[in-house]
Enzyme design. Structure first.
Site, PDB file in Angstrom:
ATOM      1  N   TYR A 147      13.454   1.964   5.361  1.00 50.79           N
ATOM      2  CA  TYR A 147      13.341   3.173   4.547  1.00 50.79           C
ATOM      3  C   TYR A 147      12.707   4.285   5.373  1.00 50.79           C
ATOM      4  CZ  TYR A 147      12.525   6.513   0.906  1.00 50.79           C
ATOM      5  OH  TYR A 147      12.547   7.675   0.175  1.00 50.79           O
ATOM      6  N   GLN A 167      14.604   4.194  -6.129  1.00 47.68           N
ATOM      7  CA  GLN A 167      15.984   3.716  -6.290  1.00 47.68           C
ATOM      8  C   GLN A 167      16.556   3.168  -4.983  1.00 47.68           C
ATOM      9  OE1 GLN A 167      14.833   6.768  -6.795  1.00 47.68           O
ATOM     10  NE2 GLN A 167      16.207   8.368  -6.053  1.00 47.68           N
ATOM     11  N   ASN A 197       6.278   7.612  -0.380  1.00 52.14           N
ATOM     12  CA  ASN A 197       5.307   8.142  -1.328  1.00 52.14           C
ATOM     13  C   ASN A 197       4.890   7.049  -2.317  1.00 52.14           C
ATOM     14  OD1 ASN A 197       7.468   7.879  -3.091  1.00 52.14           O
ATOM     15  ND2 ASN A 197       7.913  10.064  -3.160  1.00 52.14           N
ATOM     16  N   SER A 204      -1.996   7.978   3.691  1.00 51.26           N
ATOM     17  CA  SER A 204      -2.336   7.928   5.112  1.00 51.26           C
ATOM     18  C   SER A 204      -3.752   8.449   5.349  1.00 51.26           C
ATOM     19  CB  SER A 204      -1.329   8.756   5.911  1.00 51.26           C
ATOM     20  OG  SER A 204      -1.415   8.463   7.278  1.00 51.26           O
ATOM     21  N   GLN A 246      -3.615  14.814  10.432  1.00 53.30           N
ATOM     22  CA  GLN A 246      -3.490  13.748   9.435  1.00 53.30           C
ATOM     23  C   GLN A 246      -3.423  14.321   8.029  1.00 53.30           C
ATOM     24  OE1 GLN A 246      -3.043  10.564  10.289  1.00 53.30           O
ATOM     25  NE2 GLN A 246      -2.581  10.217   8.142  1.00 53.30           N
ATOM     26  N   HIS A 302      -0.050  15.259   6.271  1.00 49.15           N
ATOM     27  CA  HIS A 302       0.895  14.254   5.792  1.00 49.15           C
ATOM     28  C   HIS A 302       1.136  14.377   4.294  1.00 49.15           C
ATOM     29  CE1 HIS A 302       2.205  11.676   9.028  1.00 49.15           C
ATOM     30  NE2 HIS A 302       0.991  11.645   9.532  1.00 49.15           N
ATOM     31  N   GLU A 323      -6.780   3.409   8.893  1.00 49.55           N
ATOM     32  CA  GLU A 323      -5.420   3.270   9.419  1.00 49.55           C
ATOM     33  C   GLU A 323      -5.379   3.736  10.867  1.00 49.55           C
ATOM     34  OE1 GLU A 323      -0.924   5.015   8.509  1.00 49.55           O
ATOM     35  OE2 GLU A 323      -2.689   6.042   7.733  1.00 49.55           O
ATOM     36  N   HIS A 324      -5.914   4.925  11.137  1.00 51.55           N
ATOM     37  CA  HIS A 324      -6.007   5.478  12.488  1.00 51.55           C
ATOM     38  C   HIS A 324      -7.476   5.694  12.825  1.00 51.55           C
ATOM     39  CE1 HIS A 324      -2.158   7.062  10.783  1.00 51.55           C
ATOM     40  NE2 HIS A 324      -1.677   6.644  11.939  1.00 51.55           N
ATOM     41  N   GLU A 354      -6.258 -38.521  -0.394  1.00 58.11           N
ATOM     42  CA  GLU A 354      -5.872 -37.472  -1.343  1.00 58.11           C
ATOM     43  C   GLU A 354      -5.188 -38.042  -2.591  1.00 58.11           C
ATOM     44  OE1 GLU A 354      -3.602 -34.505   0.754  1.00 58.11           O
ATOM     45  OE2 GLU A 354      -5.358 -33.799   1.861  1.00 58.11           O
TER      46      GLU A 354
END
Length: 452
Positions: free
Chosen positions: A134, A196, A219, A245, A267, A270, A334-335, A422
């Site tokens: 995607y 979708q 998103n 992000s 950043q 975004h 994340e960064h 067991e």
């Protein structure tokens, strides 16, 4: 509490109690989570039921375009590549080469270990048969995401690679996205976006084949859709959990304020729910970064988005760099950008981060586009337990074991004992029958000196 009222809310870490520290590092809340989940579920159900008809309807509703077909025709690839100039095409090729070089090094040979005489264990890899990629393409189309997904998928050997991207206002795919797809060897590109598109790849439609795993950022709608289809046994797995992000910058008084500000702003652009955090040992540096942010904002066309994102921003004043790295490890960004002298010497202190950028000359932009690392990373604190995308995410690791009769005679009693501990009698029986068969076979064999 904040020391003053700057662009980035400012806190002195040592003065915060535990609830205050948790609040200072809190991510933006996902808006309308429950309502969004219901709306996404409805989109998934309709796409699953009506297939292409639903996708064409959603393209008109969400993208404002009337599509005749979902698959991008070959002529559109030609036109897209021709619309880019030599510099743009060259940049795509350089980025692809660098990402391929780094990810090719991640390919692992099979492992084979004889754990006991006659008992061999192996680990082999197989490509995931069908993967969905995607690629967002709204206000900021992302050809770099094509590269980050398609290159490792190709290196892993995935035989089916399906790419979905939203249509532009003219009803076509973004030219840079299409060209990057062509350069990465992907010709199955479909005009579908949002929840979708995720549903179409998970369950298949008349035009879009179903896949086993879906990759790529998006998103809140896309993220929620990926989570929902991954929970359905008939759906598709997801690459990694993610939220908005984010970046955390560690800097001391010797950092360049303009560099720090630019990294924070890059950043923030975004999206309005992105988060930027500055952790510094210097009040003077924090003040200078604030001034640089104000100056650079005037240069940014997306400053409305940036200003919204900066509402979630923070400046945390640390007593020293040791405390700064402890704060970062707790946040699990994340960064993570480290703008201090001899930045590499601090690498052993970093325990949780999606991707790390060391030194003044390594902005996050390099990793986003062309250094070679992958920019699909865990966000929202998931870097505590998840890693960024790699070739391994496009592969299945399969364990293999094989015992010879002699090896089974040696290891069988251990398996039988553990099964009995067991209280799993069928497990024990599967071993006992084989040990008995070996014993009978051994009894039938002539011993030394026996006449034939």
């Amino acid at each position: 509490m904040p020391e003053n009222d700057p662009i980035l809310r400012r806190y002195r870490w040592a003065e915060l109690d535990e609830p205050g520290r948790a609040a200072a590092l809190a991510r933006p809340e996902a808006a309308r989570r429950d309502a969004l989940a219901d709306e996404v579920a409805a989109i998934i159900a309709e796409t699953r039921r009506d297939g292409d008809k639903a996708l064409l309807k959603f393209a008109a509703r969400f993208d404002g375009v009337a599509l005749d077909a979902l698959r991008v025709p070959p002529a559109d690839f030609d036109a897209a590549e021709a619309s880019l100039d030599d510099t743009q095409r060259g940049a795509l090729r350089i980025a692809i080469d660098n990402v391929r070089a780094f990810h090719a090094a991640q390919l692992m040979p099979p492992i084979e270990v004889e754990t006991m005489p006659g008992v061999v264990c192996r680990r082999i890899t197989r490509p995931i048969r069908a993967v969905g990629l995607y690629v967002p393409a709204g206000s900021a189309p992302l050809p770099s995401t094509v590269i980050m997904l398609a290159v490792p998928a190709a290196l892993a050997g995935c035989p089916r690679r399906v790419l979905c991207t939203p249509p532009q206002e003219d009803g076509r795919a973004d030219p840079a996205v299409l060209t990057a797809a062509r350069y990465c060897g992907i010709d199955a590109v479909y005009l579908a976006g949002g929840a979708q598109a995720v549903a179409a790849m998970a369950y298949g439609t008349e035009s879009i084949p179903s896949v086993d795993k879906i990759f790529g950022p998006g998103n809140a709608w896309v993220t929620e859709a990926k989570m929902q289809v991954s929970r359905d046994p008939d759906g598709a797995a997801l690459d990694l959990p993610a939220g908005p992000s984010e970046v955390l910058v560690i800097a001391d008084e010797r950092a360049a304020p303009g560099f720090v500000a630019a990294d924070l702003l890059s950043q923030a652009e975004h999206g309005p729910d992105s988060q930027v955090v500055l952790v510094t040992t210097s009040v003077a540096l924090a003040d200078a970064v604030e001034a640089a942010i104000e100056n650079q904002l005037a240069l940014l066309p997306r400053n409305a988005v940036v200003l919204e994102a900066l509402k979630h921003g923070r400046t945390l004043l640390a007593a020293d760099l040791e405390e700064a790295f402890a704060i970062s490890n707790r946040y699990a960004p994340e960064h993570l950008i480290v703008q201090v002298p001899e930045a590499e010497s601090w690498l052993p202190q970093i325990e949780t981060a999606g991707s790390v950028f060391l030194g003044d000359w390594t902005p996050e932009s390099l990793g986003d586009y062309c250094s070679g690392t992958n920019h699909v990373l865990p966000t929202y604190g998931y870097a505590r337990a998840w890693s960024g995308l790699s070739v391994a995410d496009f592969q299945l690791a399969i364990s293999v074991q094989q015992a010879s009769p002699a090896g089974f005679r040696l290891i069988g009693p251990t398996a039988r004992t553990l099964a009995e501990m067991e209280r799993l009698d069928a497990h024990a029986l599967a071993v006992k029958l084989r040990l008995k068969a070996l014993a009978l076979h051994a009894a039938d064999e002539p011993g030394p000196g026996t006449r034939q």
